[in-house]
Design an enzyme around this catalytic site. Structure first.
Site, PDB file in Angstrom:
ATOM      1  N   GLY A  22      15.652   2.324  11.707  1.00  0.00           N
ATOM      2  CA  GLY A  22      14.336   2.934  11.626  1.00  0.00           C
ATOM      3  C   GLY A  22      13.844   3.406  12.984  1.00  0.00           C
ATOM      4  N   GLU A  99      19.772  -5.467   7.040  1.00  0.00           N
ATOM      5  CA  GLU A  99      18.764  -5.950   7.984  1.00  0.00           C
ATOM      6  C   GLU A  99      18.482  -7.433   7.768  1.00  0.00           C
ATOM      7  OE1 GLU A  99      16.145  -1.880   8.761  1.00  0.00           O
ATOM      8  OE2 GLU A  99      15.629  -3.193   7.087  1.00  0.00           O
ATOM      9  N   LYS A 117       0.966  -0.628  10.754  1.00  0.00           N
ATOM     10  CA  LYS A 117       1.822  -1.447   9.894  1.00  0.00           C
ATOM     11  C   LYS A 117       1.234  -2.834   9.637  1.00  0.00           C
ATOM     12  CE  LYS A 117       4.959   1.768   9.787  1.00  0.00           C
ATOM     13  NZ  LYS A 117       6.303   1.579  10.357  1.00  0.00           N
TER      14      LYS A 117
END
Length: 224
Positions: A22, A99, A117
């Site tokens: 990401g 992940e 976030k």
């Protein structure tokens, strides 16, 4: 100091570390590569996606296989949601299973996020990715609906999307999740579910900031 520079402080010299996927994780990999090429640090990285592996090679970060690496010193990754308990939702980038495996193999999981976030409860942004084996998609779809979720099969280029593991993703519509640990357990009890985007009590450190500033740090001892 940027968030990525601060993350380097958690990377010990001469160790094997996990490399996340990401935007935030890739920015960290680029900075790490600069330090490796300059001879400032010696590390090998276990990538969490094929894209991360390609980037690490381009940036000069040597790669390692999870098999034989033993316990990783640290994994640096991003997240899609972080709640006040430092629990996470990950997987918008479709690398959630690798992940989680790499994070679980690490002594510490360091998460890099922007302020946007941070959420009061997981599920606030309305999406929870769940990775399932292709054969089980119809069953998983029904079972996830029964759990109160609204699964939608991820598509790419008009076709069902395929993860690096050869699996599918069901993006589950959800509201705020009252008990992330219980939901994660219920999802893993469904035959065919390979992994979920719920990372409960896994993050040890959350750094909040961007490519210009480093704002603050949250820490706890993960219960793993």
């Amino acid at each position: 100091m940027t968030i990525y520079e601060r993350a380097l402080d958690f990377v010990p010299d001469g160790e094997v570390i996990g490399l996340g996927s990401g935007r935030a994780a890739w920015a960290f990999v680029r900075l790490l590569g600069e330090r490796v090429r300059a001879g400032a640090i010696r590390v090998r990285g276990v990538p969490t996606s094929d894209e991360t592996a390609r980037l690490a090679v381009e940036c000069g970060v040597p790669l390692a296989e999870l098999a034989g690496a033993g316990e990783l010193a640290v994994t640096v990754d991003g997240a899609d949601e972080v709640d006040p308990n430092l629990d996470l939702i990950k997987g918008y980038g479709r690398a959630l299973l690798r992940e989680k495996v790499v994070a679980a193999a690490s002594r510490r999981l360091v998460i890099l996020v922007g302020q946007e976030k941070l959420v009061p409860k997981l599920g606030t942004r309305g999406k929870l990715p769940v990775e399932v084996v292709p054969f089980a998609v119809p069953l998983c779809d029904r079972k996830l609906v029964a759990l109160g979720l609204s699964p939608v099969l991820w598509r790419s280029g008009g076709q069902p999307g395929v993860t690096d593991n050869g699996n599918r993703i069901l993006d589950c519509g959800t509201g705020p999740i009252a008990d992330p640990a219980a939901l994660d357990a219920a999802l893993h009890a469904v035959p065919g579910v390979a992994g979920t985007g719920l990372f409960v009590r896994m993050a040890g450190t959350v750094l909040v900031g961007d490519d210009k500033t480093f704002e603050f740090i949250e820490e706890r001892t993960p219960s793993r």
